[in-house]
Design an enzyme around this catalytic site. Sequence first.
Site, PDB file in Angstrom:
ATOM      1  N   GLU A  13       0.774  -1.089  -0.081  1.00  0.00           N
ATOM      2  CA  GLU A  13       0.164  -0.165  -0.084  1.00  0.00           C
ATOM      3  C   GLU A  13       0.588   0.796   0.361  1.00  0.00           C
ATOM      4  O   GLU A  13       0.928   1.720   1.092  1.00  0.00           O
ATOM      5  CB  GLU A  13      -0.969   0.368   1.573  1.00  0.00           C
ATOM      6  CG  GLU A  13      -1.567  -0.862   1.602  1.00  0.00           C
ATOM      7  CD  GLU A  13      -2.699  -1.268   2.207  1.00  0.00           C
ATOM      8  OE1 GLU A  13      -3.101  -0.534   3.501  1.00  0.00           O
ATOM      9  OE2 GLU A  13      -4.310  -2.353   2.606  1.00  0.00           O
ATOM     10  N   GLU A  26      -5.298  -8.696   1.094  1.00  0.00           N
ATOM     11  CA  GLU A  26      -5.204  -7.944   2.350  1.00  0.00           C
ATOM     12  C   GLU A  26      -7.107  -7.894   2.342  1.00  0.00           C
ATOM     13  O   GLU A  26      -7.997  -7.273   1.013  1.00  0.00           O
ATOM     14  CB  GLU A  26      -5.241  -7.272   2.712  1.00  0.00           C
ATOM     15  CG  GLU A  26      -3.765  -7.694   3.237  1.00  0.00           C
ATOM     16  CD  GLU A  26      -3.408  -6.163   3.904  1.00  0.00           C
ATOM     17  OE1 GLU A  26      -3.746  -5.100   4.462  1.00  0.00           O
ATOM     18  OE2 GLU A  26      -2.499  -5.698   3.984  1.00  0.00           O
TER      19      GLU A  26
HETATM   20  C1  GBH Z   1      -4.040  -2.384   5.184  1.00  0.00           C
HETATM   21  O1  GBH Z   1      -4.529  -1.047   5.243  1.00  0.00           O
HETATM   22  C2  GBH Z   1      -3.115  -2.503   5.935  1.00  0.00           C
HETATM   23  O2  GBH Z   1      -2.291  -3.188   5.332  1.00  0.00           O
HETATM   24  C3  GBH Z   1      -2.814  -3.010   6.876  1.00  0.00           C
HETATM   25  O3  GBH Z   1      -1.954  -3.347   7.801  1.00  0.00           O
HETATM   26  C4  GBH Z   1      -3.734  -2.950   8.018  1.00  0.00           C
HETATM   27  O4  GBH Z   1      -4.286  -3.612   9.651  1.00  0.00           O
HETATM   28  C5  GBH Z   1      -5.588  -3.237   8.035  1.00  0.00           C
HETATM   29  O5  GBH Z   1      -5.664  -2.443   6.373  1.00  0.00           O
HETATM   30  C6  GBH Z   1      -6.381  -3.127   8.460  1.00  0.00           C
HETATM   31  O6  GBH Z   1      -6.415  -1.436   8.737  1.00  0.00           O
HETATM   32  O7  GBH Z   1      -7.266   5.681   7.472  1.00  0.00           O
HETATM   33  O8  GBH Z   1      -8.767   7.772   7.432  1.00  0.00           O
HETATM   34  O9  GBH Z   1      -7.619   7.697   5.386  1.00  0.00           O
HETATM   35  C7  GBH Z   1      -5.982  -0.575   5.028  1.00  0.00           C
HETATM   36  C8  GBH Z   1      -5.686   0.479   4.805  1.00  0.00           C
HETATM   37  C9  GBH Z   1      -7.750   2.354   5.504  1.00  0.00           C
HETATM   38  C10 GBH Z   1      -6.419   2.694   3.521  1.00  0.00           C
HETATM   39  C11 GBH Z   1      -8.694   3.224   4.902  1.00  0.00           C
HETATM   40  C12 GBH Z   1      -7.674   3.643   3.605  1.00  0.00           C
HETATM   41  C13 GBH Z   1      -8.698   5.518   4.640  1.00  0.00           C
HETATM   42  C14 GBH Z   1      -9.607   5.829   5.700  1.00  0.00           C
HETATM   43  N1  GBH Z   1      -6.539   1.987   4.212  1.00  0.00           N
HETATM   44  N2  GBH Z   1      -7.672   4.044   5.122  1.00  0.00           N
HETATM   45  S1  GBH Z   1      -7.884   6.636   6.208  1.00  0.00           S
END
Ligand code: GBH
Length: 451
Positions: free
Chosen positions: A172, A359
């Site tokens: 990511e 994921e």
């Molecule tokens: C993943 O990211 C990660 O790779 C992992 O490590 C993590 O534990 C898992 O998801 C659960 O969260 O963050 O408020 O801007 C997920 C990534 C989460 C990215 C939501 C965009 C948008 C809302 N995404 N995020 S914010």
Amino acid sequence: HPEPGAPARSDFARDFLWGCATSSYQIEGAAAEGGRVESIWDRFAATPGKVRDGSSGAVACDHYHRWPEDMDIARDMGLNAYRFSIAWPRVMPGIGAAPNQEGLDFYARLVDGMLERGIQPWATLYHWDLPQYLQERGGWAERDTVQRYLEFVDAVTRRLGDRVQHWITHNEPWCTAILGNYEGVHAPGLADFGTALQVCHHVLLSHGKAVPLIRANVAAARVGISLSLHPLRAASDSAADRAAMERHDGLRYRWFLDPLHGRGYPAATLEQVGAAAPVVHEGDMAAIAVATDFMGVNYYFPETVADAPGHAPLDARVLPPPAGAETTAMGWEVAPQGLGELLGRIHADYAPQELYITENGSCYDDEVQADGSVNDAGRRRYLARHLGAMKDAIAAGVPVKGYFAWSLVDNFEWAEGYLRRFGLVHIDYDTQQRRLKESGKWYRAFLRQPD
Ligand code: GBH
């Protein structure tokens, strides 16, 4: 517990990969053991106000010591693959220093443990734990960090290349760049858009340069990158909201997928970001466009985008889920059909040879019952429905070859600390006891069906 409408394992190819995913900082703990040095997440978590419960990954799930138990659980669940990440600060103790053999030994034992249990290792080379000594010199915003990353990748792939075939260069990059350096909610906690885009460029460049290096060190290597992606909807049919969605899409989706597929950064977005555009050297875009073997997709939920004049950087804003939508404890919308939409779009736009869901998962406030069970019916249903959406996408012609549930175990959920649980296995952080949740039992039953 049957889930109505859920697919069967036999609906998928016999060689389909069924796994779970984790990352080093979120599960390992043992932060000061085995010659590991400080990472940007140790530093960030130690800064008051950054992690909601004031916690850190210093102990986490103590996976560093308990990995045999965790791999036994993975085997008993019936997984044939496991995605984990390698902590750069365990392997490279300083600039110019030799690789730390103790760190490499840990991953060699872990990988051997997987292979003994019939589990295919999928190694992620960067899941956000940059050595702090590199951040002192500018971190990913500094071009030299690309070189340092390649030294790390070289050390790891030389050591593990005889037993790990599958490599994910980065997890990511959007999060690394934007959450870490613009929104400041992840380490290193900076808030500058130009820095974030420079970080992004160097991360993508490091991916591009790592691919041939991995191929040189690993016979029959299979290499890809994992992106965090959302299907997008405009808040309304108005021209303004649709244009805002396009702007958001330019940075959230095309900014990554276009250069990875040889199309460069999207011209409209480059124009919109103006002076914040990254410094790009000759040859960089060609390096980033290196051919890979698969695309990794991390999917959680769709995003709704509205026009928001003055809302930096692109006059667009992501709205909360629509009223009445089903959500998880994170407030994230449950939308299995979004996975199908996203996969269909990537396939139509870029047609990667193979796709893996690296994921997909959900957060609920799980509680251990008196009998020791954890009845996470929401997560079980989320899992079953997303496997259904994946089955439909495959039937529609998208070459999805594997699925990794996030996550094997509850773990350190970054800025949310231990307040958020995503595991198929419950962790009691006082005793480190592991308990398979109902979702994990459902996955096990699904995987035990005759294939
Ligand atoms: C993943 O990211 C990660 O790779 C992992 O490590 C993590 O534990 C898992 O998801 C659960 O969260 O963050 O408020 O801007 C997920 C990534 C989460 C990215 C939501 C965009 C948008 C809302 N995404 N995020 S914010």
